[in-house]
Enzyme design. Sequence first.
Site, PDB file in Angstrom:
ATOM      1  N   SER A 109     -23.105 -17.372  66.214  1.00 27.79           N
ATOM      2  CA  SER A 109     -22.222 -18.476  65.868  1.00 27.79           C
ATOM      3  C   SER A 109     -20.983 -17.925  65.164  1.00 27.79           C
ATOM      4  O   SER A 109     -20.375 -16.976  65.646  1.00 27.79           O
ATOM      5  CB  SER A 109     -22.971 -19.502  65.016  1.00 27.79           C
ATOM      6  OG  SER A 109     -22.238 -20.700  64.893  1.00 27.79           O
ATOM      7  N   GLU A 240     -20.738 -17.677  74.539  1.00 25.19           N
ATOM      8  CA  GLU A 240     -21.458 -18.947  74.417  1.00 25.19           C
ATOM      9  C   GLU A 240     -20.563 -19.972  73.756  1.00 25.19           C
ATOM     10  O   GLU A 240     -19.745 -19.655  72.900  1.00 25.19           O
ATOM     11  CB  GLU A 240     -22.790 -18.756  73.676  1.00 25.19           C
ATOM     12  CG  GLU A 240     -22.677 -18.297  72.235  1.00 25.19           C
ATOM     13  CD  GLU A 240     -22.875 -19.422  71.234  1.00 25.19           C
ATOM     14  OE1 GLU A 240     -23.103 -20.569  71.659  1.00 25.19           O
ATOM     15  OE2 GLU A 240     -22.797 -19.139  70.034  1.00 25.19           O
ATOM     16  N   HIS A 307     -26.474 -21.304  70.910  1.00 24.88           N
ATOM     17  CA  HIS A 307     -26.988 -22.416  70.116  1.00 24.88           C
ATOM     18  C   HIS A 307     -28.106 -23.202  70.788  1.00 24.88           C
ATOM     19  O   HIS A 307     -28.550 -24.216  70.253  1.00 24.88           O
ATOM     20  CB  HIS A 307     -25.839 -23.358  69.749  1.00 24.88           C
ATOM     21  CG  HIS A 307     -24.885 -22.769  68.752  1.00 24.88           C
ATOM     22  ND1 HIS A 307     -23.957 -21.814  69.086  1.00 24.88           N
ATOM     23  CD2 HIS A 307     -24.725 -22.993  67.421  1.00 24.88           C
ATOM     24  CE1 HIS A 307     -23.261 -21.481  68.018  1.00 24.88           C
ATOM     25  NE2 HIS A 307     -23.703 -22.180  66.987  1.00 24.88           N
TER      26      HIS A 307
END
Length: 336
Positions: A109, A240, A307
């Site tokens: 992240s 991502e 995620h």
Amino acid sequence: MKYPILEKGATIGITAPSSGVEAELHDLIKSACDRMEQKGYSIICGDTVWTQEKAKSAPAKIRAAEFTDMMQNEQIQAIIPPWGGELLIEILEYIDFEQMKNKWVLGYSDLSVLLMAITLKTGIATAHGTNIIDLRGEVTDETTAMWETVLSTKPGEEVRQYSSNKFQKNWQHDNPSPCVFHLTEETEWKTTTNKDVKIEGRLLGGCIDVIRHLIGTPYGDVADFRKKYTNGEPILWYLENCELTTADLRRSLVQMRLAGWFEGCSGIMFGRSPANQPVDNYTAEDIYEELSAELQVPIIYDIDCGHVPPQITFINGAFAEVEVENGKGMVLQRFI
């Protein structure tokens, strides 16, 4: 490339260079620390772990100082933050990359901003994978659990990982389980051609929402990294999407292409995403097909990254061979 190594019984530092943990969630980090100690690791927790205000654990200079202290601490072999967040990019200008020690930093992240900056600027490999809070379970699924094996791989050796059997569709924080994740959906790695694919190259990547902001900064010089550390080998990207609309995802990928990030690219892998909702019937699959045609490289998507857990542990800077066959994936990483 310089590859750290995680040894049995190592000391792990936990600091929050992005978001810390709110008081009502302190039990999560305590459980994770207890679980790591049960596995034989020693834990050093920084002050930033326990605080969170205004979208960050602490002011930028304090976060940077604590991270730097842990990087300099000879006792600590690896740093694993509690989780990601929003504003890690604020600390980069306060970090002395020239004084970096060769030790693992693991996360994902917002943490991928730090991981990528370290690898690009220093040639030290970094690990994109689980965070410490998601290691608090009584058991850990096979895909996530590979973080230990990967980080214990010695320079010159190789490590192989496989796609998960199932993934978690929705977070269920009000329904705790022994393995943290609720893995209910069948995993299928896909390609834009609907054919089996094999790609190889030096891995780089992370959460596109945040690493895109490194473009044009001293911390995002992909061309310099290629010149210094890749021996002319192609870059194999893994990306991502956390929160971007499909239109914003497309804009970000075009910006990366225009900035030269995809020069010398052998392929791109995209993680599963909860954000890939169509905009005016414009889908993520449309984006992948357009990008593949523009770059003339294969694209793999819905991989175990990001995620929508579980996650394969990808090493920035490692030389990888990736195969997709009948919806199943294999990632071989060589620490060379």
